[in-house]
Design an enzyme around this catalytic site. Sequence first.
Site, short mmCIF file in Angstrom:
data_model
loop_
_atom_site.label_atom_id
_atom_site.label_comp_id
_atom_site.label_asym_id
_atom_site.label_seq_id
_atom_site.Cartn_x
_atom_site.Cartn_y
_atom_site.Cartn_z
N ASP A 99 5.42 0.98 0.26
CA ASP A 99 6.49 1.33 -0.64
C ASP A 99 6.17 1.96 -1.60
OD1 ASP A 99 7.80 0.17 1.68
OD2 ASP A 99 8.86 -1.21 0.12
N HIS A 125 0.01 0.56 5.07
CA HIS A 125 -0.69 0.91 6.57
C HIS A 125 -0.90 2.11 6.92
CE1 HIS A 125 3.10 -2.91 7.90
NE2 HIS A 125 2.61 -2.46 6.46
N SER A 177 -0.52 -1.03 -8.07
CA SER A 177 -1.81 -0.05 -7.72
C SER A 177 -0.63 1.75 -7.65
CB SER A 177 -2.99 -0.21 -7.36
OG SER A 177 -3.97 0.53 -8.02
#
Length: 287
Positions: A98, A154, A255
């Site tokens: 995300d 991921h 981050s």
Amino acid sequence: MTVKGLIAAFTGQENINFLLTNRIPRAAVTRFMGWFSKVENPLARDVSIACWRLFSDLDLSEAKKTEFKSLHDCFTRELKPGLRPCDPDPAIVASPSDAIVGAHGAIRDGELYQIKGAPYSLIDLVGDRALVEKHSNGRFVTLRLTSSMYHRFHAPYDAHISRVSFIHGDVWNVNPIALKRIERLFCKNERAVIEMQLASGEALTLVPVAAILVASIRLHFLDRVLNAQSRGPAVFPCDVRVGKGEELGWFEHGSTIIVLAPEGFEFCDGLAEGARIRAGQPLLRKP
């Protein structure tokens, strides 16, 4: 005006924001938060999460858990199953996380940019000329994770991970205000360089960049946390095969992940700076 509105107006002032998040003892504050976030005390946990909600758009409705042991447990939360399906198209390289899409474009003469007019060198970012050659004339995408987002990342495609390099550095904030003021910021902060090869032979590289506060990167296949306290080797040869969408690890605070692709890859339709993207959604298209 609401309390959130007052806080937003106050912290939205660029000079104040920069001073509050950068002109402090960054390493010391980061070490403290690394310790404090793991304190399993109900009062510390509840007050911390309440303050976090006050200063951000934190939404825990997608979280797998409904109760957390600590602030760290909440930061690194898993999601309910099925909430981040990966695009099944074999031509699509998916977003690893995300994020808010930041600077992206072509890699020209070994240079990328953190914002328009602020270039930095790929060799300074990854520290390996052979890897730079693999991405010559390729594409890069900067993905910024805010503090309230889902922090796990991921595999963007079926791939073989051959090496991870950890580069020690600073812990500057990586928000747009700092990117405008600190030259070559991504090359100064702690970061990992995850080298991947697709089955068709192309190189794909992920560069998770740590930032102020917890500033740690956890990779499942290394079974270790990479941060300023990491000792021993900084280069980890790997022989790991991952499937598209498989969880690789997490940040312990918001981050950035920089995605590097080789020549011939193109951006997917609709990719625009400032747009929000979710893990598994289309990011790049293979040639």
